[in-house]
Design a protein around this motif. Sequence first.
Motif, PDB file in Angstrom:
ATOM      1  N   UNK A  48       1.330  -3.600  -9.029  1.00  0.00           N
ATOM      2  CA  UNK A  48       0.928  -2.231  -8.710  1.00  0.00           C
ATOM      3  C   UNK A  48      -0.158  -2.255  -7.637  1.00  0.00           C
ATOM      4  N   UNK A  49      -1.242  -3.003  -7.910  1.00  0.00           N
ATOM      5  CA  UNK A  49      -2.361  -3.072  -6.964  1.00  0.00           C
ATOM      6  C   UNK A  49      -3.189  -4.307  -7.265  1.00  0.00           C
ATOM      7  N   UNK A  50      -3.792  -4.864  -6.226  1.00  0.00           N
ATOM      8  CA  UNK A  50      -4.686  -5.999  -6.408  1.00  0.00           C
ATOM      9  C   UNK A  50      -5.944  -5.787  -5.576  1.00  0.00           C
ATOM     10  N   UNK A  51      -7.012  -6.510  -5.958  1.00  0.00           N
ATOM     11  CA  UNK A  51      -8.302  -6.336  -5.291  1.00  0.00           C
ATOM     12  C   UNK A  51      -9.016  -7.679  -5.238  1.00  0.00           C
ATOM     13  N   UNK A  52      -9.690  -7.937  -4.112  1.00  0.00           N
ATOM     14  CA  UNK A  52     -10.354  -9.231  -3.995  1.00  0.00           C
ATOM     15  C   UNK A  52     -11.678  -9.212  -4.761  1.00  0.00           C
ATOM     16  N   UNK A  53     -12.369 -10.343  -4.733  1.00  0.00           N
ATOM     17  CA  UNK A  53     -13.541 -10.530  -5.583  1.00  0.00           C
ATOM     18  C   UNK A  53     -14.634  -9.496  -5.331  1.00  0.00           C
ATOM     19  N   UNK A  54     -14.784  -9.064  -4.080  1.00  0.00           N
ATOM     20  CA  UNK A  54     -15.872  -8.148  -3.738  1.00  0.00           C
ATOM     21  C   UNK A  54     -15.453  -6.686  -3.802  1.00  0.00           C
ATOM     22  N   UNK A  55     -14.165  -6.445  -3.836  1.00  0.00           N
ATOM     23  CA  UNK A  55     -13.681  -5.072  -3.761  1.00  0.00           C
ATOM     24  C   UNK A  55     -13.443  -4.604  -2.348  1.00  0.00           C
ATOM     25  N   UNK A  56     -13.667  -5.481  -1.389  1.00  0.00           N
ATOM     26  CA  UNK A  56     -13.540  -5.101   0.006  1.00  0.00           C
ATOM     27  C   UNK A  56     -12.125  -5.104   0.541  1.00  0.00           C
ATOM     28  N   UNK A  57     -11.227  -5.751  -0.175  1.00  0.00           N
ATOM     29  CA  UNK A  57      -9.827  -5.803   0.258  1.00  0.00           C
ATOM     30  C   UNK A  57      -8.925  -5.453  -0.912  1.00  0.00           C
ATOM     31  N   UNK A  58      -7.915  -4.644  -0.628  1.00  0.00           N
ATOM     32  CA  UNK A  58      -6.987  -4.230  -1.665  1.00  0.00           C
ATOM     33  C   UNK A  58      -5.554  -4.291  -1.161  1.00  0.00           C
ATOM     34  N   UNK A  59      -4.635  -4.334  -2.111  1.00  0.00           N
ATOM     35  CA  UNK A  59      -3.197  -4.303  -1.824  1.00  0.00           C
ATOM     36  C   UNK A  59      -2.565  -3.299  -2.776  1.00  0.00           C
ATOM     37  N   UNK A  60      -1.603  -2.529  -2.266  1.00  0.00           N
ATOM     38  CA  UNK A  60      -0.886  -1.561  -3.101  1.00  0.00           C
ATOM     39  C   UNK A  60       0.619  -1.698  -2.879  1.00  0.00           C
ATOM     40  N   UNK A  61       1.353  -1.555  -3.952  1.00  0.00           N
ATOM     41  CA  UNK A  61       2.800  -1.444  -3.815  1.00  0.00           C
ATOM     42  C   UNK A  61       3.125  -0.138  -3.094  1.00  0.00           C
ATOM     43  N   UNK A  62       4.186  -0.137  -2.325  1.00  0.00           N
ATOM     44  CA  UNK A  62       4.562   1.059  -1.568  1.00  0.00           C
ATOM     45  C   UNK A  62       4.742   2.269  -2.476  1.00  0.00           C
ATOM     46  N   UNK A  63       5.230   2.036  -3.681  1.00  0.00           N
ATOM     47  CA  UNK A  63       5.544   3.142  -4.589  1.00  0.00           C
ATOM     48  C   UNK A  63       4.305   3.882  -5.084  1.00  0.00           C
ATOM     49  N   UNK A  64       3.117   3.274  -4.939  1.00  0.00           N
ATOM     50  CA  UNK A  64       1.904   3.920  -5.457  1.00  0.00           C
ATOM     51  C   UNK A  64       0.877   4.224  -4.364  1.00  0.00           C
ATOM     52  N   UNK A  65       1.150   3.808  -3.143  1.00  0.00           N
ATOM     53  CA  UNK A  65       0.200   4.065  -2.045  1.00  0.00           C
ATOM     54  C   UNK A  65      -0.082   5.550  -1.911  1.00  0.00           C
ATOM     55  N   UNK A  66      -1.364   5.875  -1.785  1.00  0.00           N
ATOM     56  CA  UNK A  66      -1.770   7.262  -1.646  1.00  0.00           C
ATOM     57  C   UNK A  66      -1.958   7.983  -2.966  1.00  0.00           C
ATOM     58  N   UNK A  67      -1.498   7.388  -4.065  1.00  0.00           N
ATOM     59  CA  UNK A  67      -1.643   8.010  -5.389  1.00  0.00           C
ATOM     60  C   UNK A  67      -2.565   7.220  -6.311  1.00  0.00           C
ATOM     61  N   UNK A  68      -2.520   5.902  -6.210  1.00  0.00           N
ATOM     62  CA  UNK A  68      -3.314   5.040  -7.081  1.00  0.00           C
ATOM     63  C   UNK A  68      -4.450   4.394  -6.295  1.00  0.00           C
ATOM     64  N   UNK A  69      -5.571   4.141  -6.992  1.00  0.00           N
ATOM     65  CA  UNK A  69      -6.701   3.441  -6.388  1.00  0.00           C
ATOM     66  C   UNK A  69      -7.228   2.413  -7.370  1.00  0.00           C
ATOM     67  N   UNK A  70      -7.300   1.157  -6.922  1.00  0.00           N
ATOM     68  CA  UNK A  70      -7.887   0.102  -7.737  1.00  0.00           C
ATOM     69  C   UNK A  70      -9.344  -0.072  -7.324  1.00  0.00           C
ATOM     70  N   UNK A  71     -10.205  -0.304  -8.307  1.00  0.00           N
ATOM     71  CA  UNK A  71     -11.622  -0.536  -8.022  1.00  0.00           C
ATOM     72  C   UNK A  71     -12.182  -1.476  -9.071  1.00  0.00           C
ATOM     73  N   UNK A  72     -13.366  -1.983  -8.808  1.00  0.00           N
ATOM     74  CA  UNK A  72     -13.985  -2.917  -9.752  1.00  0.00           C
ATOM     75  C   UNK A  72     -15.486  -2.707  -9.778  1.00  0.00           C
ATOM     76  N   UNK A  73     -16.077  -3.021 -10.925  1.00  0.00           N
ATOM     77  CA  UNK A  73     -17.520  -3.022 -11.090  1.00  0.00           C
ATOM     78  C   UNK A  73     -17.883  -4.378 -11.664  1.00  0.00           C
TER      79      UNK A  73
END
Length: 123
Positions: A48-73
């Motif tokens: 669905x989505x992935x995020x690097x260690x800092x949160x500075x880079x993300x990847x989204x599947x085409x089916x969820x782009x613009x609708x889903x947001x991955x984040x980390x604390x």
Amino acid sequence: QVQLVESGGGLVQAGDSLRPSCAASGRTIRNFAMGWFRQAPGKEREVVATINWSGGSTYYADSVKGRFTISRNNAKNTVYLQMNSLKPEDTAVYYCAARFGMGYLPDSPYEYWGQGTQVTVSS
């Protein structure tokens, strides 16, 4: 070892929003890439989505782009998936996963997995 526990799934109607979270324990996730994957009945697991260690880079599947947001604390050892404009085809078990190191793209093998949280979207 990293233990991952997802929460925040549920039953919603099309167009609604959900924000599942993934709480990690055992180790700090600062050195881990994190991801959300899902598996619908009768289908293979997909990213669905992935995020690097800092949160500075993300990847989204085409089916969820613009609708889903991955984040980390990292201070809270927690990862989130904000899901907006949900569709019935988003219905699946959603899994959180962790991968030690810099690689965060879905072709990198993820080593640690949670038990999953069910998301059901009715039409």
